[in-house]
Design a protein around this motif. Structure first.
Motif, mmCIF file in Angstrom:
data_model
loop_
_atom_site.group_PDB
_atom_site.id
_atom_site.type_symbol
_atom_site.label_atom_id
_atom_site.label_comp_id
_atom_site.label_asym_id
_atom_site.label_seq_id
_atom_site.Cartn_x
_atom_site.Cartn_y
_atom_site.Cartn_z
ATOM 1 N N ALA A 48 0.829 -1.214 0.000
ATOM 2 C CA ALA A 48 0.000 0.000 0.000
ATOM 3 C C ALA A 48 0.859 1.259 0.000
ATOM 4 N N GLU A 51 3.139 1.581 -3.387
ATOM 5 C CA GLU A 51 2.414 1.812 -4.637
ATOM 6 C C GLU A 51 1.566 3.082 -4.618
ATOM 7 N N PHE A 52 1.006 3.420 -3.451
ATOM 8 C CA PHE A 52 0.031 4.517 -3.409
ATOM 9 C C PHE A 52 0.364 5.596 -2.385
ATOM 10 N N LEU A 56 -3.719 5.431 1.099
ATOM 11 C CA LEU A 56 -4.512 4.312 1.634
ATOM 12 C C LEU A 56 -4.429 4.178 3.149
ATOM 13 N N SER A 197 -6.203 0.072 -7.114
ATOM 14 C CA SER A 197 -5.913 -0.067 -5.679
ATOM 15 C C SER A 197 -6.837 -1.028 -4.944
ATOM 16 N N ILE A 200 -5.357 -4.033 -3.143
ATOM 17 C CA ILE A 200 -4.576 -3.629 -1.971
ATOM 18 C C ILE A 200 -5.501 -3.182 -0.843
ATOM 19 N N VAL A 201 -6.560 -2.420 -1.183
ATOM 20 C CA VAL A 201 -7.530 -1.974 -0.170
ATOM 21 C C VAL A 201 -8.122 -3.179 0.546
ATOM 22 N N TYR A 268 7.945 4.720 -2.074
ATOM 23 C CA TYR A 268 7.077 5.500 -2.972
ATOM 24 C C TYR A 268 7.804 6.741 -3.486
ATOM 25 N N GLN A 273 8.478 -0.070 -6.264
ATOM 26 C CA GLN A 273 7.321 -0.851 -5.830
ATOM 27 C C GLN A 273 7.796 -2.123 -5.146
#
Length: 421
Positions: A48, A51-52, A56, A197, A200-201, A268, A273
């Motif tokens: 998480a 990548e984001f 998140l 996402s 992953i969420v 990030y 990643q």
């Protein structure tokens, strides 16, 4: 005058001891917390954050709020009825309702065990270069010995303490890296679904709110020999249990958040990643220098072993409950549940090509099963036949059903993304 002074001192002493009384009730919540700072959480959190970024973090916040409500509610069931969730389902619901739900809960426990055993295997590979498959065999064998001999009780506190110390080291590292705190705060409270996402969420959600932990909490809360002979005693236990749950879950929230923050501020920002758990060892380098990989691997090994123990106990509790029995490792149904969960998980590892992706998918499976367990739990705790005067209020039931509905909606969103993508 002297007698009055002695009386006052005795009252102060009793008040002091009463204040410390809360510590007698700390334990079940911390045992459950080990389950959601497990290797599956590590993988989900690092994925998480890398990548984001910070976007998140809200999933950890939402999951923890849901977790506190659900774990307190299921502990409430165990304290009041003296039954674990699986036993209560078998006793108070028709078999055509309880059997399918408890069957999927066993499958969820297998998915949990898969993640925990994989974590231990990855740690052994990092430490000694042992192939994943053989590391999984060693991890499973060690845990089975601990469970079947009950020797885990002797080192349980040490494992929890060790994993907690490593978790706190992640939090300490927040002072050693550059965190964009305004963006992090926004990420904690603002829901968002960046493209790609949803898996992953759902992995983060499944890694925090875990079906097997609901069954486990309702079981282990009874391991404390509470005095529940009257109303006042039960209400006292419920009050202290809430403190135990709040304290333990907030600790878990802080550790999980710290992992995402660190991954966001390192991987990030660098555009890296995380594709394998071994990469994450670099997060400890600012704190531990050249020994970071060893310490990280030891922490992962302890997390894998301790969470595999709780996963096996939960599976034993679920399976024994199907037959109306409580968990006891000397009981044949409890033994079958433990062996089924750990044995099938081990067999599945032989066919997994990508261990890191296997960790993420295993957590997603947990979130898919979660609504069934939550609806079952809320139905039981909202029944006056089951709970008597301690039945959920209408407001509590509404909140609990809303949580189940929210998880269901997230699952439907995931299904749509998979179909559309």
């Amino acid at each position: 005058m002297k007698n009055i002074w002695n009386d006052l001192k005795r009252k102060d002493h009793k008040r002091y001891l009463g204040g410390l009384d809360v510590f007698r009730y700390i334990g079940p919540g911390l045992l459950v917390t080990v389950g959601f700072i497990d290797p599956g959480n590590w993988a989900s959190n690092f994925a998480a954050g890398s990548e984001f970024g910070y976007s998140l973090l809200w999933v950890v916040t939402l999951s923890t709020v849901m977790l506190i409500i659900l774990q307190h509610n299921v502990a409430h069931l165990g304290i009041v009825t003296g039954l674990c969730l699986s036993e209560a389902a078998t006793r108070y619901t028709p078999s055509w309702v309880s059997r399918p739900i408890l069957g999927t809960a066993v499958l969820a426990s297998i998915s949990t065990s898969l993640a925990e055993i994989l974590g231990g295997a990855i740690a052994l590979q990092m430490l000694f270069g042992i192939p994943i498959v053989w590391g999984a065999v060693l991890t499973t064998a060690f845990v089975l010995v601990m469970l079947f001999t009950n020797s885990y009780k002797k080192i349980e506190r040490s494992i929890i303490a060790f994993v907690s110390v490593i978790g706190l080291s992640f939090i300490y590292e927040l002072f050693l890296v550059k965190i964009d705190w305004p963006q992090a705060v926004q990420g904690w409270v603002t829901p968002s679904f960046p493209d790609g996402s949803m898996i992953i969420v759902m992995s983060v959600l499944g890694a925090v709110v875990m079906p097997h932990n609901l069954f486990l909490h309702s079981e282990v809360i009874q391991s404390h020999e509470y005095n529940k002979q009257d109303d006042a005693s039960i209400r006292k236990v419920l009050k202290y249990e809430l403190f135990d749950t709040l304290f333990s879950m907030i600790v878990g929230w802080a550790i999980n958040s710290a992992m995402i923050l660190l991954a966001a501020s390192t991987f990030y920002q660098a555009g890296v990643q995380v594709e394998e758990l071994q990469q994450a060892k670099s997060l400890l380098e600012p704190l531990l220098g050249n020994n970071a990989a060893v310490v990280f691997a030891l922490a992962l090994l302890m997390a894998g072993i301790s969470s595999t123990i709780t996963s096996g106990m939960a599976a034993g509790s679920i399976f024994a409950g199907i037959f109306g029995e409580s968990y006891h490792i000397k009981d044949s149904h409890s033994q079958i549940g433990v062996v089924l969960s750990l044995g099938i998980a081990l067999l599945m590892i032989f066919f997994i090509g990508d261990p890191f992706k296997g960790l993420l998918i295993s957590q997603m499976v947990l979130s898919i099963q979660l609504p069934f367990t939550v609806f079952l739990q809320v139905g039981l705790t909202s029944s006056r036949k089951v709970m008597g005067q301690y039945v959920n209020s209408r407001w509590n039931a509404l909140v609990l059903y809303a949580i189940a509905a929210a998880v269901t909606v997230l699952n439907l969103m995931l299904l749509w993304e998979v179909i559309a993508g």
